[in-house]
Write a protein that holds these residues in place. Sequence first.
Motif, PDB file in Angstrom:
ATOM      1  N   LYS A  94      -1.588  25.738   2.884  1.00 37.44           N
ATOM      2  CA  LYS A  94      -1.169  26.064   4.248  1.00 37.44           C
ATOM      3  C   LYS A  94      -1.788  25.079   5.241  1.00 37.44           C
ATOM      4  CE  LYS A  94      -1.211  29.715   7.692  1.00 37.44           C
ATOM      5  NZ  LYS A  94      -1.643  31.059   8.036  1.00 37.44           N
ATOM      6  N   GLN A  95      -3.071  24.802   5.066  1.00 39.12           N
ATOM      7  CA  GLN A  95      -3.744  23.836   5.936  1.00 39.12           C
ATOM      8  C   GLN A  95      -3.127  22.442   5.772  1.00 39.12           C
ATOM      9  OE1 GLN A  95      -8.091  23.869   5.786  1.00 39.12           O
ATOM     10  NE2 GLN A  95      -7.968  25.928   4.922  1.00 39.12           N
ATOM     11  N   TRP A  96      -2.776  22.087   4.517  1.00 41.58           N
ATOM     12  CA  TRP A  96      -2.164  20.782   4.263  1.00 41.58           C
ATOM     13  C   TRP A  96      -0.836  20.666   5.012  1.00 41.58           C
ATOM     14  CZ3 TRP A  96       2.479  19.298   2.104  1.00 41.58           C
ATOM     15  CH2 TRP A  96       2.626  17.925   1.873  1.00 41.58           C
ATOM     16  N   TRP A  97      -0.006  21.729   4.946  1.00 40.27           N
ATOM     17  CA  TRP A  97       1.285  21.707   5.651  1.00 40.27           C
ATOM     18  C   TRP A  97       1.082  21.470   7.145  1.00 40.27           C
ATOM     19  CZ3 TRP A  97       5.880  20.672   4.151  1.00 40.27           C
ATOM     20  CH2 TRP A  97       6.313  21.018   2.886  1.00 40.27           C
ATOM     21  N   GLN A  98       0.115  22.161   7.733  1.00 37.46           N
ATOM     22  CA  GLN A  98      -0.139  22.011   9.165  1.00 37.46           C
ATOM     23  C   GLN A  98      -0.626  20.600   9.490  1.00 37.46           C
ATOM     24  OE1 GLN A  98      -2.917  25.204   9.665  1.00 37.46           O
ATOM     25  NE2 GLN A  98      -1.310  26.724  10.028  1.00 37.46           N
ATOM     26  N   ALA A  99      -1.526  20.079   8.673  1.00 36.38           N
ATOM     27  CA  ALA A  99      -2.099  18.766   8.939  1.00 36.38           C
ATOM     28  C   ALA A  99      -1.123  17.623   8.649  1.00 36.38           C
ATOM     29  CB  ALA A  99      -3.370  18.574   8.110  1.00 36.38           C
ATOM     30  N   SER A 100      -0.112  17.868   7.820  1.00 40.28           N
ATOM     31  CA  SER A 100       0.812  16.787   7.449  1.00 40.28           C
ATOM     32  C   SER A 100       2.104  16.783   8.263  1.00 40.28           C
ATOM     33  CB  SER A 100       1.146  16.873   5.956  1.00 40.28           C
ATOM     34  OG  SER A 100       1.837  18.066   5.669  1.00 40.28           O
ATOM     35  N   LEU A 138       0.829  -1.192   0.000  1.00 42.27           N
ATOM     36  CA  LEU A 138       0.000   0.000   0.000  1.00 42.27           C
ATOM     37  C   LEU A 138       0.869   1.250   0.000  1.00 42.27           C
ATOM     38  CD1 LEU A 138      -2.567  -1.082   2.726  1.00 42.27           C
ATOM     39  CD2 LEU A 138      -2.802  -1.254   0.252  1.00 42.27           C
ATOM     40  N   THR A 139       0.400   2.250  -0.696  1.00 46.45           N
ATOM     41  CA  THR A 139       1.101   3.530  -0.670  1.00 46.45           C
ATOM     42  C   THR A 139       0.140   4.576  -0.148  1.00 46.45           C
ATOM     43  OG1 THR A 139       0.438   4.121  -2.897  1.00 46.45           O
ATOM     44  CG2 THR A 139       2.513   2.921  -2.669  1.00 46.45           C
ATOM     45  N   ASN A 140       0.686   5.657   0.283  1.00 51.21           N
ATOM     46  CA  ASN A 140      -0.124   6.747   0.779  1.00 51.21           C
ATOM     47  C   ASN A 140       0.317   8.030   0.086  1.00 51.21           C
ATOM     48  OD1 ASN A 140      -1.954   8.181   2.189  1.00 51.21           O
ATOM     49  ND2 ASN A 140      -1.098   7.799   4.215  1.00 51.21           N
ATOM     50  N   ASP A 141       0.429   7.970  -1.241  1.00 46.63           N
ATOM     51  CA  ASP A 141       0.937   9.110  -1.993  1.00 46.63           C
ATOM     52  C   ASP A 141       0.066  10.354  -1.864  1.00 46.63           C
ATOM     53  OD1 ASP A 141       3.091   7.667  -2.823  1.00 46.63           O
ATOM     54  OD2 ASP A 141       2.182   7.063  -4.715  1.00 46.63           O
ATOM     55  N   GLY A 142      -1.229  10.164  -1.599  1.00 45.94           N
ATOM     56  CA  GLY A 142      -2.098  11.311  -1.420  1.00 45.94           C
ATOM     57  C   GLY A 142      -1.698  12.138  -0.217  1.00 45.94           C
ATOM     58  N   PHE A 143      -1.059  11.503   0.749  1.00 47.44           N
ATOM     59  CA  PHE A 143      -0.660  12.203   1.964  1.00 47.44           C
ATOM     60  C   PHE A 143       0.785  12.685   1.881  1.00 47.44           C
ATOM     61  CE2 PHE A 143       1.232  11.852   6.272  1.00 47.44           C
ATOM     62  CZ  PHE A 143       0.644  12.973   6.797  1.00 47.44           C
ATOM     63  N   THR A 180      -4.774  14.180   3.884  1.00 49.97           N
ATOM     64  CA  THR A 180      -5.141  13.459   2.663  1.00 49.97           C
ATOM     65  C   THR A 180      -6.361  14.112   2.015  1.00 49.97           C
ATOM     66  OG1 THR A 180      -4.258  11.405   3.547  1.00 49.97           O
ATOM     67  CG2 THR A 180      -5.800  11.218   1.711  1.00 49.97           C
ATOM     68  N   ASP A 181      -7.348  14.451   2.820  1.00 51.06           N
ATOM     69  CA  ASP A 181      -8.544  15.124   2.289  1.00 51.06           C
ATOM     70  C   ASP A 181      -8.183  16.447   1.619  1.00 51.06           C
ATOM     71  OD1 ASP A 181     -10.068  13.050   3.309  1.00 51.06           O
ATOM     72  OD2 ASP A 181     -10.746  14.183   5.068  1.00 51.06           O
ATOM     73  N   LEU A 182      -7.290  17.202   2.237  1.00 50.91           N
ATOM     74  CA  LEU A 182      -6.871  18.485   1.668  1.00 50.91           C
ATOM     75  C   LEU A 182      -6.111  18.294   0.357  1.00 50.91           C
ATOM     76  CD1 LEU A 182      -5.778  20.179   4.990  1.00 50.91           C
ATOM     77  CD2 LEU A 182      -7.617  20.979   3.493  1.00 50.91           C
ATOM     78  N   ALA A 183      -5.266  17.272   0.296  1.00 45.20           N
ATOM     79  CA  ALA A 183      -4.517  17.001  -0.931  1.00 45.20           C
ATOM     80  C   ALA A 183      -5.471  16.666  -2.082  1.00 45.20           C
ATOM     81  CB  ALA A 183      -3.518  15.867  -0.714  1.00 45.20           C
TER      82      ALA A 183
END
Length: 71
Positions: free
Chosen positions: A35-41, A12-17, A54-57
């Motif tokens: 910006k939200q993605w950076w904070q969440a990741s 499995l990969t998690n490329d979306g994240f 992942t949702d933000l991506a």
Amino acid sequence: MSRTAQSGPVHLTNDGFTAEPRVTPGCAVCQALKKQWWQASDPGNPAYNASHATDLAVELRRHPHPRKTPR
């Protein structure tokens, strides 16, 4: 009754994240989502949430922009 079995391991990969989402230059919505993605990741950030990242991506990839038509 016949059974089906998996022939090998599943990878499995998690490329979306993990893959950094691309933004359209000059788009305020893309910048805010990034910006939200950076904070969440970022695991060191209090807002860290891998599922939300992942949702933000996905939202960034699906965010519409008008296409430029050739003249």
